[in-house]
Design an enzyme around this catalytic site. Structure first.
Site, PDB file in Angstrom:
ATOM      1  N   GLU A   1       0.810  -1.229   0.000  1.00 39.97           N
ATOM      2  CA  GLU A   1       0.000   0.000   0.000  1.00 39.97           C
ATOM      3  C   GLU A   1       0.842   1.278   0.000  1.00 39.97           C
ATOM      4  OE1 GLU A   1      -3.023  -0.284   3.046  1.00 39.97           O
ATOM      5  OE2 GLU A   1      -4.279  -1.490   1.732  1.00 39.97           O
TER       6      GLU A   1
ATOM      7  N   GLU B   1      -6.571  -7.948  -0.677  1.00 42.08           N
ATOM      8  CA  GLU B   1      -7.053  -8.032   0.701  1.00 42.08           C
ATOM      9  C   GLU B   1      -8.552  -7.751   0.699  1.00 42.08           C
ATOM     10  OE1 GLU B   1      -4.857  -5.428   3.301  1.00 42.08           O
ATOM     11  OE2 GLU B   1      -2.927  -6.128   2.543  1.00 42.08           O
TER      12      GLU B   1
ATOM     13  N   HIS C   1      -8.686  -6.774  14.696  1.00 37.96           N
ATOM     14  CA  HIS C   1      -9.052  -6.948  13.281  1.00 37.96           C
ATOM     15  C   HIS C   1      -9.386  -8.413  13.034  1.00 37.96           C
ATOM     16  CE1 HIS C   1      -8.819  -7.003   8.939  1.00 37.96           C
ATOM     17  NE2 HIS C   1      -8.583  -5.700   8.904  1.00 37.96           N
TER      18      HIS C   1
HETATM   19  C1  GAL Z   1      -4.530  -2.755   4.916  1.00 33.37           C
HETATM   20  C2  GAL Z   1      -3.092  -3.249   5.033  1.00 33.37           C
HETATM   21  C3  GAL Z   1      -2.991  -4.512   5.840  1.00 33.37           C
HETATM   22  C4  GAL Z   1      -3.800  -4.412   7.099  1.00 33.37           C
HETATM   23  C5  GAL Z   1      -5.226  -4.080   6.741  1.00 33.37           C
HETATM   24  C6  GAL Z   1      -6.118  -4.000   7.955  1.00 33.37           C
HETATM   25  O1  GAL Z   1      -4.568  -1.403   4.622  1.00 33.37           O
HETATM   26  O2  GAL Z   1      -2.542  -3.466   3.762  1.00 33.37           O
HETATM   27  O3  GAL Z   1      -1.640  -4.764   6.155  1.00 33.37           O
HETATM   28  O4  GAL Z   1      -3.251  -3.431   7.922  1.00 33.37           O
HETATM   29  O5  GAL Z   1      -5.248  -2.839   6.096  1.00 33.37           O
HETATM   30  O6  GAL Z   1      -7.436  -3.677   7.569  1.00 33.37           O
END
Ligand code: GAL
Length: 653
Positions: A142, A312, A363
C-alpha cells in the site's frame, strides 16, 4: 477465479503451519500471500539473513497445494536499519521525523533507503526467484498509506528541485507557469524551491500540483526499482502491488504500467465509516458497505493493467475505522462475487487468523485468535462450490465510460471550491448513477481511445489535455461534462480561453464565472415544465449551443452542441442519475432504475445481481427470468445480502 488469503507464518509457532495450510485448502483457498512485513525476521541483524523459516513456510504451504505470493518487506524497515540510517525516516511538513514503531516509516526519495531496498529485494528475489512454489510477487504494501506519499526530507527536497528542472528547464518558465509574480514568490534558481508546506497561508496551487505529481512519480520510480530486480531474478512470474481503495494521491494508471497485475485492498465497511457519506446511508449500508465502493475500485484497477485482483478482502470487523461493524452474514460472499463479476483474477482475504497481539488485535481474520474457524469460512467455501457453475464468464467492453484523471483529482484537492466530499466525489457520483441505471461501466484514462463507447461522462475533470480533447471530440459518443471541466491547464492555471479550456470550441461554451453555494441552498434548473435540482456549483456561461435548461434567473444551465452536453452545475448523485438516464435514452441504451440497494453486472454471457440492502428483491421487476431452473446461482427472489446469476445474451445490459 481463485481464492486466497494473507498469512503471517512469522506470527505463529512453526508447528501450526501444516495444519493452517491444510485448513486453507479445505476452505477452498489456493493462494496465499506472505512476507510483506517480515524484514526483522528475514534479516535480524545487518547482513545476517535468516532464510530458514521462510524456506520452511514456503515448503509447507506449497506441499499443501497453495501457490505463494511473496511480498517484499520494504513497508517495514527494521529498527537496526533506521538507527543506522535515520535519513530513511520521512519528515513531516514541519521537518519532524515520523518515527519508528508502526509501518511505512520511510521516505520514497531517501537515497539510503533506495539502496537498502535494492539490497533486500535483490537478496529475496535471488533466493526465491526460481522457487517453484512462488508464483507471484508483491512489491511493498500500500504505497502512500498513512500519509506516506509525501516526505519533506533533504533528499526529497533535492529530488523535487531536480524534477522541477527536468520539467521546466528554465526557472523563468517555472515562474511563468506558476504565476509566482503573485505575492512576490518569484525564484531565481531551482535550488531555491522548497516543497509547498508549512506556509503561513495557502501555498501556490501550481506549486502544490507539481508537488503531487512529483510525489506520485517518486512512488512510481521506487516501485520500478523493485520490479526491475524481481524481473531479473524471477523472469516470467507476475509482479503486483496492493493498492488502496478510493486513494487518489498515487496515479494508479501510471504506476501500473510497470506491473503485470494491479491488485487492491477492499474494506467496504471500514471505508464507508470514514467516508463523507450522509448519515442515513452510513446507517443503511452499515453491514454491507456502499454498493458502489468496491465495484468502482474494481473498475479503476481493471482499467490500470491487463489483469487485476483483490489482494485483501475485509472478512469481518476491522480495527481502524470510527466504527467497525461486522459484515452482514452473506456479505463476504457478495463482495467476492462482485469482484469476480468485474473480472478479478483472484480474491484474497485479509487475514487468515486474528492476531491476539499488537496493532491489529481487534481486526478479524478467517480464524479467531484461538484458531476457531469463523462462520465466514463457510461463505468462502460456498463461493468455491459456486465457481464451477459460472464457467465462461468474460469481460466485454462497456458502452458507458467515465473519465478519470489523477492530476484533475489533485486539482480538486488543492482548490476544492465547495466540494466537501473529497476529490473523488464527482467520479463516484457518475459511477453510482450508471450503476443505479443497471449499466456496466468502464473507467477510462487520458490515454484511452474512446471509439465504440456510446456515452462518455467527464465528471468535473478540470485538467483536459490535448490528448483527452482529441479522444473526446473524435469518439462519436454522447459526452456529458459537468461544471469545472476544462477549468485548469496542466500547470493549474485558468486557461486563456477560460473554461472549459480545450473543450470550449467543441461545446461552444465559455464559463464567465463560478459560484460555490452551500448544499442547503438548491440550484434549480428548469427543463421544459420540469425543475431539476442541482447543487453547490453554479457557472455563468455564454453559449451558442442549444439551451436545454435554464437556472431560475433564466441563464443557460444545461446545454447541448450536437453530441456534447454541458451541465453548468454540480448535479449531485440523483440529478446525475437523471442526466445519465437521458443520455442513455438518446444513445439507445436500455436502462432501468434498480433502486438504492440492488446492483447488476454483466460478465460476458452471465448476468449477476447483488443485493446490498436489508430487503428482498424481486428480480423479475428488472426483467430477470422467473423460473428457478433459469438460474446458475440463486433465484428471482433475491434475499438480503445475497447474489443471483443467470445466463444472458452477451453484449446486452
Ligand atoms: C490494509 C493493510 C494490511 C492491514 C489491513 C487491515 O490497509 O494493507 O496490512 O493493515 O489494512 O485492515
Amino acid at each position: 477465479m481463485k481464492l486466497g488469503v494473507c498469512y503471517y507464518p512469522e506470527h505463529w509457532p512453526r508447528s501450526d503451519w501444516p495444519e493452517d495450510a491444510r485448513l486453507m485448502r479445505a476452505a477452498g483457498l489456493t493462494h496465499v500471500r506472505i512476507g510483506e512485513f517480515a524484514w526483522s525476521r528475514l534479516e535480524p541483524r545487518p547482513g545476517a539473513y535468516d532464510w530458514a523459516w521462510l524456506d520452511t513456510a514456503i515448503e509447507v504451504l506449497s506441499a499443501a497445494g497453495l501457490e505463494v505470493t511473496l511480498g517484499t518487506p520494504t513497508a517495514t524497515p527494521p529498527k537496526w536499519l533506521i538507527d543506522a540510517y535515520p535519513d530513511i525516516l520521512p519528515l513531516d511538513a514541519h521537518g519532524n521525523p515520523r518515527k519508528f514503531g508502526s509501518r511505512r516509516h520511510y521516505c520514497f526519495s531517501s537515497k539510503t533507503y533506495r539502496a537498502e531496498t535494492a539490497r533486500i529485494v535483490e537478496a529475496l528475489a535471488r533466493r526465491y526467484g526460481a522457487h517453484p512454489g512462488v508464483t507471484m510477487w508483491q512489491t511493498d504494501n500500500e504505497y502512500g498509506h498513512h500519509g506516506s506519499d509525501e516526505s519533506f526530507s533533504a533528499d526529497a527536497v533535492a529530488a523535487f528541485r531536480v524534477w522541477l528542472e527536468n520539467r521546466y528547464t528554465d526557472i523563468h518558465a517555472l515562474n511563468e507557469a506558476w504565476g509566482t509574480v503573485f505575492w512576490s514568490q518569484e525564484y531565481n534558481a531551482f535550488g531555491e524551491i522548497d516543497p509547498p508546506a508549512a506556509t503561513v497561508t495557502e501555498a501556490n496551487p501550481s506549486h502544490r500540483l507539481d508537488w503531487r505529481r512529483f510525489c506520485s512519480d517518486q512512488m512510481c520510480s521506487y516501485n520500478q526499482l523493485q520490479v526491475d530486480i524481481i524481473r531479473r531474478h524471477s523472469p516470467g512470474r507476475p509482479v503486483t502491488h496492493n493498492f488502496i481503495g478510493d486513494f487518489y494521491r498515487l496515479d494508479h494508471r501510471d504506476i501500473s504500467r510497470s506491473l503485470d497485475i494491479a491488485t487492491w485492498d477492499s474494506y467496504p465497511i471500514g471505508l464507508l465509516s470514514e467516508s463523507q457519506a450522509p448519515r442515513d446511508l452510513k446507517a443503511r449500508w452499515l453491514r454491507a458497505g456502499d454498493p458502489d465502493f468496491a465495484a468502482f475500485n474494481h473498475d479503476v484497477f481493471r482499467a490500470c493493467a491487463p489483469r487485476w485482483a483483490v489482494m485483501e478482502q475485509q472478512p469481518g470487523p476491522v480495527n481502524w475505522a470510527t466504527y467497525n461493524a461486522a459484515p452482514a452474514p452473506g456479505m463476504v460472499r457478495v463482495w467476492t462475487w462482485e469482484a469476480f463479476a468485474h473480472g478479478a483474477d483472484f480474491v484474497s482475504y485479509f487475514r487468515w487468523r486474528q492476531a491476539p497481539f499488537a496493532q491489529e488485535q481487534m481486526h478479524a481474520g478467517l480464524l479467531a485468535p484461538d484458531r476457531a474457524p469463523q462462520p465466514v469460512l463457510e461463505e468462502i467455501r460456498q463461493v468455491g462450490r459456486e465457481m464451477e457453475r459460472v464457467a465462461g464468464m468474460a469481460q466485454d467492453r462497456a458502452e458507458i465510460a467515465i473519465l478519470i484523471d489523477y492530476p484533475s483529482l489533485w486539482q480538486h484537492e488543492i482548490q476544492p471550491q465547495g466540494n466537501r466530499r473529497g476529490p473523488l466525489e464527482p467520479s463516484r457520483a457518475a459511477y453510482a448513477a450508471c450503476r443505479r441505471l443497471g449499466r456496466n461501466v468502464d473507467i477510462v484514462f487520458s490515454d484511452t481511445k474512446l471509439d465504440g463507447y456510446k456515452v462518455v461522462i467527464v465528471p468535473s475533470v478540470p485538467v483536459i489535455t490535448q490528448e483527452m480533447e482529441a479522444h473526446l471530440t473524435s469518439s462519436g459518443a454522447l459526452v456529458l461534462a459537468t461544471a469545472l471541466t476544462g477549468s485548469r491547464t496542466p500547470e493549474g492555471r485558468i486557461p486563456e480561453t477560460l473554461a472549459p479550456g480545450r473543450l470550449r470550441r467543441a461545446f461552444d461554451v465559455r464559463v464567465e464565472q463560478l459560484e460555490t453555494l452551500p448544499d442547503f441552498v438548491p440550484v434549480d434548473v428548469q427543463v421544459g415544465e420540469e425543475v431539476l435540482r442541482a447543487e453547490r456549483w453554479r457557472e455563468t456561461i455564454t453559449t451558442g449551443s442549444e439551451v436545454l435548461g435554464r437556472f431560475a434567473d433564466g441563464k443557460p444551465a444545461w446545454v447541448r452542441n450536437g453530441r456534447l452536453y454541458y451541465a453548468a452545475f454540480w448535479p449531485g448523485e440523483s440529478l446525475m442519475t437523471e442526466l445519465v438516464g437521458r443520455l442513455c435514452d438518446a444513445a439507445g441504451l436500455a436502462r432501468r432504475d434498480v433502486g438504492p440497494d440492488l446492483r447488476l453486472r454483466r460478465a460476458g454471457g452471465i448476468q449477476f445481481a447483488f443485493n446490498y440492502g436489508p430487503g428482498r428483491q424481486d428480480l423479475c421487476r428488472i426483467g430477470a427470468p422467473r423460473s428457478a431452473d433459469a438460474y446458475l446461482i440463486g433465484s428471482a427472489d433475491l434475499a438480503p445480502f445475497d447474489i443471483a446469476a443467470w445466463p444472458c445474451k452477451a453484449g446486452t445490459g
